[in-house]
Design an enzyme around this catalytic site. Structure first.
Site, PDB file in Angstrom:
ATOM      1  N   GLY A 220       0.839  -1.198   0.000  1.00 23.02           N
ATOM      2  CA  GLY A 220       0.000   0.000   0.000  1.00 23.02           C
ATOM      3  C   GLY A 220       0.866   1.237   0.000  1.00 23.02           C
ATOM      4  O   GLY A 220       0.360   2.366   0.083  1.00 23.02           O
ATOM      5  N   GLU A 257       5.433  -6.300   1.715  1.00 26.76           N
ATOM      6  CA  GLU A 257       5.338  -6.797   0.333  1.00 26.76           C
ATOM      7  C   GLU A 257       5.226  -5.671  -0.688  1.00 26.76           C
ATOM      8  O   GLU A 257       4.213  -5.559  -1.386  1.00 26.76           O
ATOM      9  CB  GLU A 257       4.080  -7.672   0.212  1.00 26.76           C
ATOM     10  N   PRO A 258       6.218  -4.832  -0.809  1.00 24.97           N
ATOM     11  CA  PRO A 258       6.090  -3.729  -1.770  1.00 24.97           C
ATOM     12  C   PRO A 258       6.183  -4.203  -3.211  1.00 24.97           C
ATOM     13  O   PRO A 258       6.958  -5.100  -3.528  1.00 24.97           O
ATOM     14  CB  PRO A 258       7.294  -2.841  -1.434  1.00 24.97           C
ATOM     15  N   GLY A 259       5.360  -3.602  -4.038  1.00 30.05           N
ATOM     16  CA  GLY A 259       5.458  -3.814  -5.485  1.00 30.05           C
ATOM     17  C   GLY A 259       5.849  -2.502  -6.112  1.00 30.05           C
ATOM     18  O   GLY A 259       7.008  -2.231  -6.408  1.00 30.05           O
ATOM     19  N   ARG A 296      -3.326   0.697 -16.811  1.00 31.58           N
ATOM     20  CA  ARG A 296      -3.666   1.452 -15.604  1.00 31.58           C
ATOM     21  C   ARG A 296      -4.550   2.686 -15.855  1.00 31.58           C
ATOM     22  O   ARG A 296      -5.514   2.908 -15.110  1.00 31.58           O
ATOM     23  CB  ARG A 296      -2.406   1.831 -14.814  1.00 31.58           C
ATOM     24  N   TYR A 300      -7.795   1.781 -13.931  1.00 31.87           N
ATOM     25  CA  TYR A 300      -7.810   2.408 -12.599  1.00 31.87           C
ATOM     26  C   TYR A 300      -7.984   3.916 -12.661  1.00 31.87           C
ATOM     27  O   TYR A 300      -7.804   4.582 -11.631  1.00 31.87           O
ATOM     28  CB  TYR A 300      -6.481   2.129 -11.875  1.00 31.87           C
ATOM     29  N   CYS A 326      -8.811  -0.886 -31.098  1.00 31.62           N
ATOM     30  CA  CYS A 326     -10.158  -0.528 -31.557  1.00 31.62           C
ATOM     31  C   CYS A 326     -11.127  -0.587 -30.383  1.00 31.62           C
ATOM     32  O   CYS A 326     -11.964  -1.495 -30.275  1.00 31.62           O
ATOM     33  CB  CYS A 326     -10.569  -1.436 -32.701  1.00 31.62           C
ATOM     34  N   GLU A 327     -10.942   0.324 -29.498  1.00 30.20           N
ATOM     35  CA  GLU A 327     -11.711   0.452 -28.251  1.00 30.20           C
ATOM     36  C   GLU A 327     -11.514   1.877 -27.789  1.00 30.20           C
ATOM     37  O   GLU A 327     -10.564   2.541 -28.211  1.00 30.20           O
ATOM     38  CB  GLU A 327     -11.096  -0.413 -27.131  1.00 30.20           C
ATOM     39  N   TYR A 354       2.870  -2.962 -12.710  1.00 31.29           N
ATOM     40  CA  TYR A 354       1.561  -3.267 -13.322  1.00 31.29           C
ATOM     41  C   TYR A 354       1.468  -2.685 -14.738  1.00 31.29           C
ATOM     42  O   TYR A 354       0.403  -2.267 -15.180  1.00 31.29           O
ATOM     43  CB  TYR A 354       0.402  -2.777 -12.436  1.00 31.29           C
TER      44      TYR A 354
HETATM   45  C1  LIG Z   1      -1.278  -9.231  -1.262  1.00 34.44           C
HETATM   46  C2  LIG Z   1      -0.558  -8.123  -1.922  1.00 34.44           C
HETATM   47  N1  LIG Z   1       0.639  -7.748  -1.440  1.00 34.44           N
HETATM   48  C3  LIG Z   1       1.347  -6.747  -2.016  1.00 34.44           C
HETATM   49  C4  LIG Z   1       0.866  -6.060  -3.124  1.00 34.44           C
HETATM   50  C5  LIG Z   1       1.697  -4.964  -3.714  1.00 34.44           C
HETATM   51  O1  LIG Z   1       1.076  -3.750  -3.657  1.00 34.44           O
HETATM   52  P1  LIG Z   1       1.814  -2.431  -4.170  1.00 34.44           P
HETATM   53  O2  LIG Z   1       2.227  -2.692  -5.575  1.00 34.44           O
HETATM   54  O3  LIG Z   1       0.824  -1.373  -4.046  1.00 34.44           O
HETATM   55  O4  LIG Z   1       3.020  -2.222  -3.332  1.00 34.44           O
HETATM   56  C6  LIG Z   1      -0.381  -6.412  -3.647  1.00 34.44           C
HETATM   57  C7  LIG Z   1      -0.929  -5.674  -4.788  1.00 34.44           C
HETATM   58  O5  LIG Z   1      -2.054  -5.459  -4.978  1.00 34.44           O
HETATM   59  C8  LIG Z   1      -1.105  -7.470  -3.038  1.00 34.44           C
HETATM   60  O6  LIG Z   1      -2.299  -7.849  -3.517  1.00 34.44           O
END
Ligand SMILES: Cc1ncc(COP(=O)(O)O)c(C=O)c1O
Length: 381
Positions: A220, A257-259, A296, A300, A326-327, A354
């Protein structure tokens, strides 16, 4: 034309064509370091959410940094294991998946997080003597984009807190241990207090289960998508976790868990202008990409900064930047850009998370190439 890490974008496009994704390895390392430094006062582990960008070259960077993986499918688990991550490096938090996928995770030995009590009777005796984690739904409404909020009471994710008693009954019946507690509040959460509320719920639950070894606070972590945007207040976040750990006074590891925090602003999508056309009221810039490459904005309503890197000194004009599917396929509406001409290259920023991982072959159009810039070298990855 602009440079990234000293390498001219013009040369890159000349050699590799467009559209293409470009990632900056050093940026990922810097973000990782920032996070570990803020969390340095307590035992923690970073599990990169590989759904954000699962390119093996990115995963190797994370591995070299000592990070683990957050996987959400057996395919992600397999990729991580094949690249040399160990079972203990991987947390597996699938959503509404099949029982077979959970069994796979349990048997292969990764840290499985179960997100519904309804799974327990289906798993039955296969849980005997196993250690599992629980994904909880703390019922927290966050400010910001509702499409990426995952911890509110109407979200499909996680076990409602009222079901914790049922978990305990199933524990007695099937003989498993609860080793970890997990939440994921949402993505790009605007207010760190919302994250802190969620974290507090986990800490309240710890004492209900004997032998909890870790608390996984999900992610988050907000990043900057546009000038003036704030980033997550990591200092406040870490201080809150530290105070909770202090009151709990137990040997607990914090997993995070950062993405997008690690890779979001490490990535750019470069796309060339096919056509500049005047509609009744608007001027459209049609590019050789679309939501098949970066979904995105459409999915989103996400804002991505765009620059015309071919004409940085051009007069400012207002355009809708649209893709070639084509959308309805729009990257940006009423956007000010330096004058755009056919053949110009546009740089779409904050595209590292993403972007490619959600890309598709719609209209049978191919996915873009992916390149990595690292220590002055540019590699096709
Ligand atoms: C379970 C879980 N952990 C971590 C993440 C990574 O989130 P973010 O990319 O916002 O850091 C997500 C993404 O939706 C997720 O579903």
């Amino acid at each position: 034309m602009c440079e990234i890490n000293g390498i001219s974008v013009k040369d890159i496009i000349k050699e590799h064509g467009s559209p293409l994704y470009l990632y900056d390895a050093e940026y990922i390392r810097r973000q990782y370091k920032k996070l570990t430094e803020e969390f340095s006062e307590f035992k923690h582990r970073i599990h990169y959410a590989m759904k954000a960008n699962e390119n093996p070259a990115i995963l190797y960077i994370i591995k070299d940094l000592g990070g683990g993986i957050d996987a959400v499918s057996p395919y992600e688990i397999d990729r991580a294991l094949n690249l040399g991550f160990q079972q203990s490096d991987i947390v597996f938090t699938p959503s509404c998946t099949s029982v077979n996928e959970l069994v796979y995770g349990i048997e292969v030995g990764v840290n499985v997080h179960i997100g519904a009590v309804e799974y327990f009777p289906l798993l039955g005796d296969r849980l005997k003597d196993k250690c599992i984690g629980l994904r909880l739904n703390p019922s927290i409404d966050i400010k910001g984009n509702k499409k990426i909020a995952t911890a509110h009471s109407n979200s499909k994710f996680g076990i409602p807190l009222r079901d914790l008693n049922k978990v305990k009954k199933y524990q007695d019946k099937y003989g498993f241990k609860v080793k970890g507690l997990h939440i994921h509040t949402g993505s790009n959460v605007k207010d760190v207090d919302d994250l802190n509320k969620s974290v507090a719920v986990l800490f309240d639950v710890v004492s209900q289960f004997e032998g909890v070894e870790y608390i996984d606070i999900g992610s988050g972590l907000k990043i900057k998508y546009r000038t003036g945007d704030g980033e997550i207040d990591l200092e406040k976040y870490a201080a809150h976790i530290k105070s909770k750990l202090y009151s709990l006074n137990k040997d607990i590891e914090i997993k995070i868990e950062p993405g997008k925090f690690l890779v979001g602003n490490a990535g750019y999508l470069f796309t060339s202008v096919n056509i500049v056309k005047k509609g009744y009221e608007k001027t459209f810039v049609g590019v050789d990409s679309g939501f098949n490459h970066l979904i995105r904005p459409m999915y989103y309503d996400a804002y991505h900064e765009i620059e015309n890197v071919s004409n940085p000194g051009g007069e400012i004009e207002v355009y809708d930047v649209v893709g070639q599917l084509c959308e309805e396929d729009t990257f940006a509406r009423d956007r000010q850009l330096n004058k755009v001409r056919v053949g110009d290259v546009l740089m779409i920023k904050s595209a590292g998370a993403y972007g490619f991982s959600m890309a598709m072959d719609y209209n049978l159009r191919k996915k873009p190439k992916e390149l990595l810039i690292d220590r002055g070298n540019i590699m096709l990855i």
